[in-house]
Design a protein around this motif. Sequence first.
Motif, PDB file in Angstrom:
ATOM      1  N   SER A  97       0.830  -1.211   0.000  1.00 51.51           N
ATOM      2  CA  SER A  97       0.000   0.000   0.000  1.00 51.51           C
ATOM      3  C   SER A  97       0.863   1.259   0.000  1.00 51.51           C
ATOM      4  CB  SER A  97      -0.928   0.003   1.220  1.00 51.51           C
ATOM      5  OG  SER A  97      -1.819  -1.083   1.170  1.00 51.51           O
ATOM      6  N   LEU A  98       1.902   1.265   0.844  1.00 49.86           N
ATOM      7  CA  LEU A  98       2.806   2.421   0.880  1.00 49.86           C
ATOM      8  C   LEU A  98       3.499   2.628  -0.450  1.00 49.86           C
ATOM      9  CD1 LEU A  98       4.532   2.120   4.382  1.00 49.86           C
ATOM     10  CD2 LEU A  98       3.093   3.994   3.599  1.00 49.86           C
ATOM     11  N   GLN A  99       4.010   1.526  -1.004  1.00 48.31           N
ATOM     12  CA  GLN A  99       4.721   1.642  -2.275  1.00 48.31           C
ATOM     13  C   GLN A  99       3.786   2.092  -3.393  1.00 48.31           C
ATOM     14  OE1 GLN A  99       7.711  -1.150  -3.405  1.00 48.31           O
ATOM     15  NE2 GLN A  99       8.201  -1.727  -1.307  1.00 48.31           N
ATOM     16  N   GLY A 100       2.517   1.708  -3.291  1.00 47.09           N
ATOM     17  CA  GLY A 100       1.540   2.171  -4.268  1.00 47.09           C
ATOM     18  C   GLY A 100       1.346   3.673  -4.226  1.00 47.09           C
ATOM     19  N   LEU A 101       1.637   4.269  -3.065  1.00 50.06           N
ATOM     20  CA  LEU A 101       1.559   5.723  -2.914  1.00 50.06           C
ATOM     21  C   LEU A 101       2.895   6.406  -3.222  1.00 50.06           C
ATOM     22  CD1 LEU A 101      -0.467   5.833   0.437  1.00 50.06           C
ATOM     23  CD2 LEU A 101      -1.339   6.313  -1.857  1.00 50.06           C
ATOM     24  N   GLY A 102       3.881   5.590  -3.609  1.00 50.39           N
ATOM     25  CA  GLY A 102       5.195   6.143  -3.923  1.00 50.39           C
ATOM     26  C   GLY A 102       6.092   6.299  -2.721  1.00 50.39           C
ATOM     27  N   LEU A 103       5.697   5.699  -1.571  1.00 52.32           N
ATOM     28  CA  LEU A 103       6.454   5.831  -0.331  1.00 52.32           C
ATOM     29  C   LEU A 103       7.123   4.505   0.014  1.00 52.32           C
ATOM     30  CD1 LEU A 103       3.764   7.774   1.721  1.00 52.32           C
ATOM     31  CD2 LEU A 103       5.644   8.741   0.384  1.00 52.32           C
ATOM     32  N   TYR A 104       8.085   4.578   0.936  1.00 52.72           N
ATOM     33  CA  TYR A 104       8.837   3.375   1.300  1.00 52.72           C
ATOM     34  C   TYR A 104       9.213   3.435   2.765  1.00 52.72           C
ATOM     35  CZ  TYR A 104      12.364  -0.326   1.180  1.00 52.72           C
ATOM     36  OH  TYR A 104      13.074  -1.480   1.410  1.00 52.72           O
ATOM     37  N   ASN A 105       9.010   2.295   3.467  1.00 49.93           N
ATOM     38  CA  ASN A 105       9.421   2.178   4.866  1.00 49.93           C
ATOM     39  C   ASN A 105      10.285   0.932   5.006  1.00 49.93           C
ATOM     40  OD1 ASN A 105       8.948   0.943   7.741  1.00 49.93           O
ATOM     41  ND2 ASN A 105       8.484   3.127   7.956  1.00 49.93           N
ATOM     42  N   GLN A 106      11.525   1.116   5.388  1.00 50.59           N
ATOM     43  CA  GLN A 106      12.485   0.014   5.440  1.00 50.59           C
ATOM     44  C   GLN A 106      12.071  -1.063   6.437  1.00 50.59           C
ATOM     45  OE1 GLN A 106      16.655   1.127   5.798  1.00 50.59           O
ATOM     46  NE2 GLN A 106      17.062  -0.650   7.083  1.00 50.59           N
ATOM     47  N   GLU A 107      11.633  -0.669   7.633  1.00 51.24           N
ATOM     48  CA  GLU A 107      11.302  -1.647   8.662  1.00 51.24           C
ATOM     49  C   GLU A 107      10.117  -2.519   8.247  1.00 51.24           C
ATOM     50  OE1 GLU A 107      11.989   1.535   9.274  1.00 51.24           O
ATOM     51  OE2 GLU A 107      13.900   1.283  10.348  1.00 51.24           O
ATOM     52  N   ILE A 108       9.097  -1.909   7.666  1.00 47.20           N
ATOM     53  CA  ILE A 108       7.928  -2.671   7.224  1.00 47.20           C
ATOM     54  C   ILE A 108       8.307  -3.614   6.097  1.00 47.20           C
ATOM     55  CG2 ILE A 108       5.682  -2.477   6.074  1.00 47.20           C
ATOM     56  CD1 ILE A 108       5.211   0.090   7.654  1.00 47.20           C
ATOM     57  N   HIS A 109       9.147  -3.129   5.175  1.00 53.09           N
ATOM     58  CA  HIS A 109       9.554  -3.972   4.050  1.00 53.09           C
ATOM     59  C   HIS A 109      10.341  -5.193   4.538  1.00 53.09           C
ATOM     60  CE1 HIS A 109      10.703  -4.945  -0.082  1.00 53.09           C
ATOM     61  NE2 HIS A 109      11.925  -5.171   0.392  1.00 53.09           N
ATOM     62  N   VAL A 110      11.279  -4.978   5.435  1.00 54.24           N
ATOM     63  CA  VAL A 110      12.091  -6.093   5.950  1.00 54.24           C
ATOM     64  C   VAL A 110      11.219  -7.084   6.703  1.00 54.24           C
ATOM     65  CG1 VAL A 110      13.940  -6.709   7.550  1.00 54.24           C
ATOM     66  CG2 VAL A 110      14.234  -4.777   5.991  1.00 54.24           C
ATOM     67  N   LEU A 111      10.281  -6.577   7.516  1.00 55.75           N
ATOM     68  CA  LEU A 111       9.387  -7.461   8.265  1.00 55.75           C
ATOM     69  C   LEU A 111       8.539  -8.313   7.318  1.00 55.75           C
ATOM     70  CD1 LEU A 111       8.251  -8.404  10.976  1.00 55.75           C
ATOM     71  CD2 LEU A 111       6.645  -6.469  10.898  1.00 55.75           C
ATOM     72  N   SER A 112       8.166  -7.767   6.180  1.00 60.24           N
ATOM     73  CA  SER A 112       7.344  -8.511   5.219  1.00 60.24           C
ATOM     74  C   SER A 112       8.081  -9.711   4.640  1.00 60.24           C
ATOM     75  CB  SER A 112       6.899  -7.593   4.071  1.00 60.24           C
ATOM     76  OG  SER A 112       7.941  -7.341   3.143  1.00 60.24           O
ATOM     77  N   GLU A 113       9.424  -9.680   4.709  1.00 61.42           N
ATOM     78  CA  GLU A 113      10.225 -10.782   4.157  1.00 61.42           C
ATOM     79  C   GLU A 113      10.670 -11.798   5.211  1.00 61.42           C
ATOM     80  OE1 GLU A 113      12.609  -8.775   0.418  1.00 61.42           O
ATOM     81  OE2 GLU A 113      13.477  -8.538   2.403  1.00 61.42           O
ATOM     82  N   MET A 114      10.419 -11.512   6.480  1.00 63.21           N
ATOM     83  CA  MET A 114      11.029 -12.300   7.553  1.00 63.21           C
ATOM     84  C   MET A 114      10.609 -13.766   7.572  1.00 63.21           C
ATOM     85  SD  MET A 114      13.299 -10.707   9.409  1.00 63.21           S
ATOM     86  CE  MET A 114      13.313 -11.604  10.963  1.00 63.21           C
ATOM     87  N   ASN A 115       9.446 -14.087   7.029  1.00 66.60           N
ATOM     88  CA  ASN A 115       8.999 -15.481   7.029  1.00 66.60           C
ATOM     89  C   ASN A 115       9.141 -16.137   5.663  1.00 66.60           C
ATOM     90  OD1 ASN A 115       6.925 -14.153   5.667  1.00 66.60           O
ATOM     91  ND2 ASN A 115       5.327 -15.492   6.502  1.00 66.60           N
ATOM     92  N   LYS A 116       9.794 -15.453   4.737  1.00 66.22           N
ATOM     93  CA  LYS A 116       9.889 -15.941   3.366  1.00 66.22           C
ATOM     94  C   LYS A 116      11.172 -16.757   3.170  1.00 66.22           C
ATOM     95  CE  LYS A 116       6.338 -13.311   1.985  1.00 66.22           C
ATOM     96  NZ  LYS A 116       6.059 -12.541   3.199  1.00 66.22           N
ATOM     97  N   THR A 117      11.078 -17.779   2.304  1.00 66.22           N
ATOM     98  CA  THR A 117      12.281 -18.464   1.840  1.00 66.22           C
ATOM     99  C   THR A 117      12.789 -17.749   0.603  1.00 66.22           C
ATOM    100  OG1 THR A 117      11.849 -20.664   2.740  1.00 66.22           O
ATOM    101  CG2 THR A 117      13.123 -20.571   0.721  1.00 66.22           C
ATOM    102  N   ILE A 118      14.051 -17.349   0.655  1.00 67.40           N
ATOM    103  CA  ILE A 118      14.712 -16.694  -0.481  1.00 67.40           C
ATOM    104  C   ILE A 118      16.065 -17.389  -0.618  1.00 67.40           C
ATOM    105  CG2 ILE A 118      15.492 -14.527  -1.485  1.00 67.40           C
ATOM    106  CD1 ILE A 118      13.631 -13.057   0.467  1.00 67.40           C
ATOM    107  N   ALA A 119      16.094 -18.415  -1.443  1.00 71.11           N
ATOM    108  CA  ALA A 119      17.273 -19.280  -1.520  1.00 71.11           C
ATOM    109  C   ALA A 119      17.579 -19.634  -2.970  1.00 71.11           C
ATOM    110  CB  ALA A 119      17.046 -20.547  -0.701  1.00 71.11           C
ATOM    111  N   CYS A 120      18.864 -19.830  -3.253  1.00 74.42           N
ATOM    112  CA  CYS A 120      19.284 -20.051  -4.637  1.00 74.42           C
ATOM    113  C   CYS A 120      20.307 -21.177  -4.742  1.00 74.42           C
ATOM    114  CB  CYS A 120      19.879 -18.769  -5.222  1.00 74.42           C
ATOM    115  SG  CYS A 120      21.426 -18.249  -4.428  1.00 74.42           S
ATOM    116  N   SER A 121      20.465 -21.680  -5.954  1.00 72.50           N
ATOM    117  CA  SER A 121      21.507 -22.650  -6.284  1.00 72.50           C
ATOM    118  C   SER A 121      22.659 -21.915  -6.959  1.00 72.50           C
ATOM    119  CB  SER A 121      20.948 -23.712  -7.237  1.00 72.50           C
ATOM    120  OG  SER A 121      21.997 -24.468  -7.820  1.00 72.50           O
ATOM    121  N   ILE A 122      23.886 -22.288  -6.595  1.00 77.35           N
ATOM    122  CA  ILE A 122      25.063 -21.685  -7.227  1.00 77.35           C
ATOM    123  C   ILE A 122      25.751 -22.672  -8.169  1.00 77.35           C
ATOM    124  CG2 ILE A 122      25.448 -20.005  -5.384  1.00 77.35           C
ATOM    125  CD1 ILE A 122      27.630 -21.905  -4.292  1.00 77.35           C
TER     126      ILE A 122
END
Length: 351
Positions: free
Chosen positions: A293-318
């Motif tokens: 919602s914030l980004q849709g308004l052109g705004l950004y909050n670092q803490e909210i963004h980081v919290l949104s990723e805290m339960n996500k798997t973000i993993a790669c193969s090398i």
Amino acid sequence: MESSLILITGANGWLGKALIESLVLRVNSCQDLGKHSKGLRIRCLVLPGEDTSVIKGLSDEIEIFYGDITSIRDCKNFTSNSRGAILFHCAGVIHPSRIKHFYDINVNGTKNLIEAAIKNRVKRVVAVSSNSPCGTNPNNNHLFDENSPYNPYMNYGKSKMMMELAIKQYVKKGVIEAVIIRPPWFYGPHQPARQVKFFKMIRDGKVPMVGLGNNLRSMANTNNICQGAFLAALNESANGETYWIADSRAYKMREIITTIEQVMEEDLNIQCAHTRITLPNVISEIAHGFDASLQGLGLYNQEIHVLSEMNKTIACSISKAKSELGYKPMVSLREGMLNSMKLIIDELKQS
């Protein structure tokens, strides 16, 4: 390096400083690359007004250019007289004050830089992208590879995807060589304030743990990234390719936090509280909604963004980087965290 001139954008940043140190000091993770050419010069682009004392102190062969990649004039000046040079493009924005900055810097700034590099006959660009163009993994057993489709996470991911697509078009036209590398979550010396804050939250037992902490996160020690970047620059057949560059394996979120606690207590004699702020998975989903919602308004909050990723798997193969480039990540999570925290031990001992 065959070239006698290395160009680095974002040279005063986290990865930029690590690249310069690796070139000048030949850190352990990069020793197998051989000696650089005699008379190597390193030209650094940094923002006007920044303190460059750290990078200036590393070598007499470092040239400082003050400028901004959003200025085509600055890009032309930075890349002037650089025929045959290798350009490491590290400049970018990840936590801006306005969404517009993602596109001004990560997309249009990159285009400015490459147009100037083409004009001045730079040989190859090694461009630093991110995991964000591919978004988050569908489950804890999935690993991204170079065939994974684009599914960008928010505007940062979209801006990096657009950057990658633009670079691929230049390569397709045959006007310049380029290699894209995708490091995930950085860690290592010269970390910004947000990383120091993360360490202190763990020390004080105030770090959020969303869910059970079993979600996987690929991480990339900056010395490992440097090795991958140099190999991407040196390998002739890498032109036009994309590589995930990370540590040898992904880590569970709870393992990352526990390892940091172990380093503080066992290696640095810093007592940790050993508690977590335990949150249900739904909190990250709510944060994701607020973030969108914030980004849709052109705004950004670092803490909210980081919290949104805290339960996500973000993993790669090398695997591709290992087989095609000979990439061998040598720095482990514990070793890398120790090297990182040694340099800020006084800060970590402060309240």
